[in-house]
Design an enzyme around this catalytic site. Structure first.
Site, short mmCIF file in Angstrom:
data_model
loop_
_atom_site.label_atom_id
_atom_site.label_comp_id
_atom_site.label_asym_id
_atom_site.label_seq_id
_atom_site.Cartn_x
_atom_site.Cartn_y
_atom_site.Cartn_z
N ASP A 287 0.81 -1.21 0.00
CA ASP A 287 0.00 0.00 0.00
C ASP A 287 0.85 1.26 0.00
O ASP A 287 0.50 2.25 -0.63
CB ASP A 287 -0.91 0.02 1.24
CG ASP A 287 -1.83 -1.19 1.29
OD1 ASP A 287 -2.28 -1.62 0.22
OD2 ASP A 287 -2.09 -1.69 2.38
N ASP B 89 2.49 -2.58 4.03
CA ASP B 89 1.16 -3.04 3.67
C ASP B 89 0.27 -2.83 4.89
O ASP B 89 0.57 -3.37 5.96
CB ASP B 89 1.19 -4.51 3.24
CG ASP B 89 0.10 -4.83 2.25
OD1 ASP B 89 -0.50 -5.90 2.37
OD2 ASP B 89 -0.16 -4.01 1.36
N ILE B 90 -0.77 -2.05 4.75
CA ILE B 90 -1.64 -1.70 5.86
C ILE B 90 -2.77 -2.72 5.94
O ILE B 90 -3.46 -2.95 4.96
CB ILE B 90 -2.24 -0.29 5.66
CG1 ILE B 90 -1.16 0.74 5.34
CG2 ILE B 90 -3.07 0.11 6.86
CD1 ILE B 90 -0.13 0.97 6.38
N LYS B 91 -2.93 -3.32 7.11
CA LYS B 91 -4.00 -4.30 7.33
C LYS B 91 -4.77 -3.92 8.57
O LYS B 91 -4.19 -3.46 9.56
CB LYS B 91 -3.44 -5.72 7.51
CG LYS B 91 -2.67 -6.24 6.33
CD LYS B 91 -3.56 -6.40 5.12
CE LYS B 91 -2.78 -6.89 3.92
NZ LYS B 91 -3.51 -6.72 2.69
#
Length: 167
Positions: free
Chosen positions: A114, A140-142
């Protein structure tokens, strides 16, 4: 134009690869430095990040129609596409917050995590003994919602390294 720098980029890549294979502890130290700095920046701005994330609850009519069909399970009832909320509330904000500490450029890669940035800072030069003051950052944003199971969240298997979780 597209191939003008292909050969020189390949040479630079291999030089850096070979250097860090021989000096792998510098990569570990660099990852510790970057991770610590990101953690510090997030902690210093956590109220703002939480407020922006929670703001989505006021905008439910917009988010309920947002989830891309090709990404994950369809929401049930009033369930939010929390993964998308986090990508926008955190992923778009993080580069602005990092800019107070690092010099930042966009990577320009067509796919990947991301957040894809090139960070420059003198401390990177210290860590790498002057080899470079620049590194790539892939985040990576989760996130998951209140009824989601975080264990089943979609995690990319090809992330280069590291995993930063805020719970």
């Amino acid at each position: 134009m597209f191939n003008a720098f292909r050969d020189s980029q390949y040479v630079i890549y291999n030089e850096a690869r070979n250097y860090f294979i021989q000096n792998y502890t510098q990569l570990i130290n660099l990852e510790n430095f970057i991770s610590s700095k990101i953690h510090e920046i997030i902690n210093n701005n956590i109220e703002q990040i939480v407020d922006d994330f929670n703001e989505a609850s006021y905008l439910y009519p917009f988010w309920q129609n947002y989830p891309p069909e090709e990404r994950g399970r369809l929401p049930i009832g009033d369930q939010y596409p929390w993964i998308e909320v986090a990508e926008h509330a955190i992923g778009d904000k993080l580069p602005r917050l990092l800019e107070g500490y690092f010099s930042i450029r966009d990577v320009g890669l067509p796919t990947g995590s991301d957040v894809r940035l090139v960070l420059t800072h003198p401390e990177i030069g210290n860590i790498t003994n002057g080899f470079t003051e620049t590194c790539w950052l892939f985040l990576d944003i989760k996130s998951v919602g209140p009824r989601d199971c975080y264990i089943k969240s979609s995690l990319l298997s090809n992330l280069p390294n590291g995993f930063l979780a805020i719970m």
